[in-house]
Design a protein around this motif. Structure first.
Motif, PDB file in Angstrom:
ATOM      1  N   UNK A   1       0.835  -1.219   0.000  1.00  0.00           N
ATOM      2  CA  UNK A   1       0.000   0.000   0.000  1.00  0.00           C
ATOM      3  C   UNK A   1       0.861   1.256   0.000  1.00  0.00           C
ATOM      4  N   UNK A   2       1.829   1.317   0.888  1.00  0.00           N
ATOM      5  CA  UNK A   2       2.632   2.531   1.025  1.00  0.00           C
ATOM      6  C   UNK A   2       3.531   2.761  -0.178  1.00  0.00           C
ATOM      7  N   UNK A   3       3.983   1.700  -0.812  1.00  0.00           N
ATOM      8  CA  UNK A   3       4.788   1.860  -2.030  1.00  0.00           C
ATOM      9  C   UNK A   3       3.956   2.506  -3.133  1.00  0.00           C
ATOM     10  N   UNK A   4       2.721   2.057  -3.272  1.00  0.00           N
ATOM     11  CA  UNK A   4       1.833   2.640  -4.286  1.00  0.00           C
ATOM     12  C   UNK A   4       1.568   4.114  -3.972  1.00  0.00           C
ATOM     13  N   UNK A   5       1.464   4.436  -2.691  1.00  0.00           N
ATOM     14  CA  UNK A   5       1.212   5.823  -2.285  1.00  0.00           C
ATOM     15  C   UNK A   5       2.472   6.685  -2.307  1.00  0.00           C
ATOM     16  N   UNK A   6       3.620   6.064  -2.560  1.00  0.00           N
ATOM     17  CA  UNK A   6       4.865   6.820  -2.584  1.00  0.00           C
ATOM     18  C   UNK A   6       5.405   7.140  -1.212  1.00  0.00           C
ATOM     19  N   UNK A   7       4.991   6.361  -0.220  1.00  0.00           N
ATOM     20  CA  UNK A   7       5.464   6.570   1.147  1.00  0.00           C
ATOM     21  C   UNK A   7       6.599   5.611   1.465  1.00  0.00           C
ATOM     22  N   UNK A   8       7.456   5.967   2.416  1.00  0.00           N
ATOM     23  CA  UNK A   8       8.516   5.032   2.828  1.00  0.00           C
ATOM     24  C   UNK A   8       7.911   3.788   3.456  1.00  0.00           C
ATOM     25  N   UNK A   9       8.572   2.653   3.267  1.00  0.00           N
ATOM     26  CA  UNK A   9       8.067   1.402   3.836  1.00  0.00           C
ATOM     27  C   UNK A   9       8.985   0.947   4.964  1.00  0.00           C
ATOM     28  N   UNK A  10       8.470   0.035   5.761  1.00  0.00           N
ATOM     29  CA  UNK A  10       9.235  -0.453   6.908  1.00  0.00           C
ATOM     30  C   UNK A  10       9.378  -1.968   6.789  1.00  0.00           C
TER      31      UNK A  10
END
Length: 407
Positions: free
Chosen positions: A35-44
């Motif tokens: 989800x966060x990759x699609x949103x362009x957010x950093x992942x953990x």
């Protein structure tokens, strides 16, 4: 959708998926990292789901740890990284509204994804970046909507914490909870009492630290979910004040709890401790929040903090207090607070140039409570600038204090 530029974390984990696939099984990246990759957010954390059963996963890798094998989760250790790899599964019989009575391993990705909480978290991704979307999660990401997978009430009966996760995602992502999901939260809000306080606290803190906390708070209030949180049943006025603050963003749980305590108008340290104990916070956080509350109380009445107020609080609590004070309208420039703290003769009681052993050696006092009292008076005198932090000056002062007491 195929993501062509994958974060390093996925690139490093590709060999795990490729090894599983080479053995004839399916494997996908799943969950928040997709989800966060699609949103362009950093992942953990990078999580992997697979059709391979736990024993089959373990047979493929040299180093694994059974982190949750009863639920199908094995930690694969590879080049210093750990990857939680979970077998596709179905769940049933949630009698306590927290955990399944039965877990069944399956070979179907769709069966696994349909038990997820929200469509935006029910996405899977192949090693080549191809996103598998079986529940229209991509559309909900595009329209910035939080929607339960399938029937919302069913999802919340499986794990009532998902209601808190919904309002937390509203804050973290700035999304809107779609009407049917929001209604299901309102209808089932009381089930939150079935959830361990520690789990609820994590979601509550994440909500308060989100990028758009007011959005999450609005959902919390609209659903009345807050009424089933520890000592929050009558806190609608506090939540209204919180939502009415000018644009705000908190950087730490210490700031979050200090702000809540202040807006609640708690009268004393005992009330603060009672609240934070009810939420099962750490003793360290309780001490920090109480110190920050004391500083805010002092700041509200006098813009110049007394030396002992600065000293007792310490740098971290001073920053927390002033950050929150600025949010509610009576803080100072942080540089002013920092300069006042740095100007103290000492910032730590261990920096005092005289200790209990010295007092005994010089026969100023005898062992017992009186020694602590004399040391406390020495510390106060040094912090207030009445005595220099030198052993000879402190010894003279200690003798004077002891003599005065003996008169």
């Amino acid at each position: 959708m195929i993501l062509t530029q994958l974060p390093t974390e996925f690139e490093q984990a590709k060999p795990i998926i490729e090894t599983i696939e080479a053995a004839g099984f399916e494997a996908y990246f799943v969950g928040g990292s997709v989800r966060d990759t699609i949103l362009g957010k950093p992942i953990h954390d990078v999580d992997i789901a697979t059709s391979a059963f736990p024993a089959e996963v373990k047979s493929l890798f040299k180093r694994t740890v059974d982190t949750g094998i009863e639920h199908g989760t094995v930690m694969i250790l590879d080049h210093g990284n750990g990857y939680e790899t979970t077998t596709f599964r179905t769940e049933s019989g949630y009698q306590d509204f927290r955990r399944p009575d039965q877990v069944t391993f399956v070979r179907s990705l769709k069966e696994d994804l349909k038990r997820r909480d929200f469509t935006i978290n029910a996405l899977a991704m192949r090693a080549n970046g191809e996103v598998i979307d079986l529940f229209d999660g991509l559309a909900d990401l595009d329209t910035r909507v939080i929607r339960a997978v399938g029937v919302a009430e069913d999802r919340f009966h499986e794990d009532a914490l998902r209601m808190m996760r919904a309002v937390r995602f509203a804050s973290q992502l700035g999304f809107t909870i779609e009407p049917a999901t929001a209604q299901a939260i309102a209808d089932n809000a009381q089930l939150l009492t079935k959830i361990a306080v520690e789990r609820t606290r994590v979601e509550w803190e994440k909500l308060l630290l989100g990028q758009q906390p007011v959005r999450g708070l609005q959902a919390l209030v609209a659903s009345a979910l807050y009424r089933y949180m520890p000592q929050m049943a009558d806190q609608a006025p506090m939540l209204t004040k919180l939502m009415a603050l000018p644009t705000w963003h908190l950087a730490s749980v210490e700031e979050a709890w200090t702000l809540l305590v202040w807006l609640m108008g708690l009268p004393n340290e005992a009330a603060i401790r009672q609240l934070l104990k009810a939420w099962k916070t750490s003793n360290e956080l309780i001490d920090h929040v109480m110190a920050a509350w004391q500083v805010m109380t002092a700041l509200q009445h006098d813009s110049k903090l007394a030396p002992m107020t600065l000293f007792k609080a310490g740098a971290a609590a001073l920053k927390t207090a002033n950050t929150v004070a600025n949010l509610v309208g009576f803080g100072q420039p942080q540089a002013t607070i920092d300069a006042a703290y740095e100007a103290l003769p000492i910032q730590d009681k261990h920096a005092l140039a005289l200790n209990g052993g010295d007092l005994l050696k010089q026969q100023v006092v005898k062992p017992g409570p009186r020694m602590g009292q004399v040391l406390a008076q020495l510390l106060t005198a040094v912090v207030n600038g009445k005595v220099s932090n030198e052993s000879s000056a402190l010894l003279d002062f200690a003798r004077m204090v002891a003599d005065t007491e003996n008169d």
